[in-house]
Design a protein around this motif. Structure first.
Motif, PDB file in Angstrom:
ATOM      1  N   VAL A   1       0.838  -1.205   0.000  1.00 27.84           N
ATOM      2  CA  VAL A   1       0.000   0.000   0.000  1.00 27.84           C
ATOM      3  C   VAL A   1       0.864   1.242   0.000  1.00 27.84           C
ATOM      4  CG1 VAL A   1      -1.508   1.368   1.496  1.00 27.84           C
ATOM      5  CG2 VAL A   1      -2.091  -0.976   0.980  1.00 27.84           C
TER       6      VAL A   1
ATOM      7  N   SER B   1      -5.986   6.992  -3.483  1.00 28.85           N
ATOM      8  CA  SER B   1      -6.460   5.643  -3.186  1.00 28.85           C
ATOM      9  C   SER B   1      -6.972   5.596  -1.746  1.00 28.85           C
ATOM     10  CB  SER B   1      -5.332   4.641  -3.403  1.00 28.85           C
ATOM     11  OG  SER B   1      -4.215   5.042  -2.645  1.00 28.85           O
TER      12      SER B   1
ATOM     13  N   SER C   1      -6.852   1.939   0.278  1.00 30.14           N
ATOM     14  CA  SER C   1      -5.539   1.487   0.739  1.00 30.14           C
ATOM     15  C   SER C   1      -5.048   2.348   1.898  1.00 30.14           C
ATOM     16  CB  SER C   1      -4.552   1.523  -0.419  1.00 30.14           C
ATOM     17  OG  SER C   1      -4.587   2.799  -1.031  1.00 30.14           O
TER      18      SER C   1
ATOM     19  N   CYS D   1      -6.569   0.851   4.882  1.00 29.54           N
ATOM     20  CA  CYS D   1      -5.865  -0.386   5.208  1.00 29.54           C
ATOM     21  C   CYS D   1      -4.592  -0.078   5.979  1.00 29.54           C
ATOM     22  CB  CYS D   1      -5.510  -1.165   3.946  1.00 29.54           C
ATOM     23  SG  CYS D   1      -6.854  -2.162   3.354  1.00 29.54           S
TER      24      CYS D   1
END
Lengths: 120, 209
Positions: B29, B39, B42, B45
């Motif tokens: 990521v 993004s 990500s 995450c």
């Protein structure tokens, strides 16, 4: 507050073997010895119980999970001691002693030892 | 025993694989982030573990003072209640049997014994963190640290009472050669961890007949 921690009774662990912590068995005569027999175990509770007991420790009082843990480990150590004595052909174990050591927090090392003898 | 060790290996593998996966995902990521700025997923995450840690820290920051306050308010009373409860059960057994079934004499003073076996019981007692604080202050001034003495003697009385109850439940008439041991739950060198004392009483149960 009646506590019944031991699901297994001592009667089931000692299969016909007399385990005592006195030097002699009252009313019996020791005819032969088979040396020192011992049993040991290290046990721990899973991490969830450890965390819960840590929280319980803040407010104080009895820590039931650890009482239970030590009870289980003593039974395991004792059953190993008894099987050791049975393998040597003894019918009693005298002068049993217990030793405990804390290896890491939350785990207990239990050690039980005694002298395997034949009594009449 | 074998199944247990296999279980531990499996748990270890599980934890290891989770750690490796998390590292891989977060590193990929972060590698992606250099090229694509927008993004959102990500980013989440990557930040999720940090968020979880923050939430845990916040909960702990609220929970710990609350529990300490609870301990300050009620732990002394709770300890007194435990001591009273033990004493009550003890006096019940004394009045039931007419004497204390435990004794520390070694060997038989009576010859008509037909059965003998080991009996044990234990109790793990810990002082509350409030008591630890008081004990720390007591320790600064020296002298007797009464609060620990109280906790440990409560544990000892409870353990002996359980030994009496176990002996009666398993059908022994008397328990001779009683020994009382104490063991700490965590090593003394360890600053963190459980602060508790295990009191362990054992003896030989004998049955007359």
């Amino acid at each position: 507050m009646n506590i019944n921690l031991s699901a297994i009774s001592m009667v089931n662990i000692v299969q016909g073997i007399m385990v005592v912590n006195t030097e002699t068995i009252p009313g019996k005569v020791i005819t032969d010895t088979y040396g020192v027999v011992s049993g040991s175990t290290v046990r721990a509770k899973h991490v969830g119980k450890d965390i819960l007991q840590g929280l319980k420790n803040i407010v104080g009082g009895e820590l039931r999970a650890y009482t239970n843990l030590l009870e289980e480990s003593r039974q395991e150590a004792m059953s190993r001691l008894v099987s050791d004595a049975m393998a040597r052909g003894a019918n009693a174990v005298v002068n049993v002693r217990f030793a405990t050591s804390a290896v890491t927090p939350g785990a207990a090392e239990l050690f039980a030892y005694g002298t395997a003898v034949k009594v009449e | 025993m074998m199944t247990k060790s296999k279980g531990y290996t499996r748990h270890g593998l599980l934890v290891l694989s989770v750690v490796i996966l998390t590292t891989l995902i977060s590193s990929s990521v972060s590698a992606q982030d250099r090229y694509s700025e927008e993004s959102g997923l990500s980013g989440i995450c990557f930040l999720a573990p940090i968020f979880l840690l923050t939430i845990f820290g916040l909960v702990w920051a609220i929970l710990y003072p609350t529990m300490l306050l609870w301990a300050f308010l009620f732990s002394g009373k709770k300890l007194d209640n435990m001591i009273l409860n033990t004493a009550e059960r003890e006096s019940q057994i004394f009045s039931q049997l007419g004497k204390d079934p435990l004794s520390t004499v070694d060997g038989g003073y009576r010859k008509d014994v037909n059965k003998a076996g080991i009996v044990w019981s234990g109790a793990v007692y810990g002082p509350s963190h409030w008591h630890l604080l008081i004990a720390w202050i007591n320790n600064l001034f020296g002298g007797s640290v009464d609060i620990f003495q109280k906790v440990i003697s409560a544990g000892r009385a409870e353990s002996m009472q359980r030994l009496r109850e176990t002996a009666i439940r398993e059908g022994w008439d008397e328990v001779i050669n009683v020994r009382i041991d104490t063991a700490v739950m965590s090593p003394g060198t360890n600053k963190k961890g459980i602060r508790a004392v295990e009191v362990f009483a054992y003896g030989t149960g004998i049955k007359y007949g």
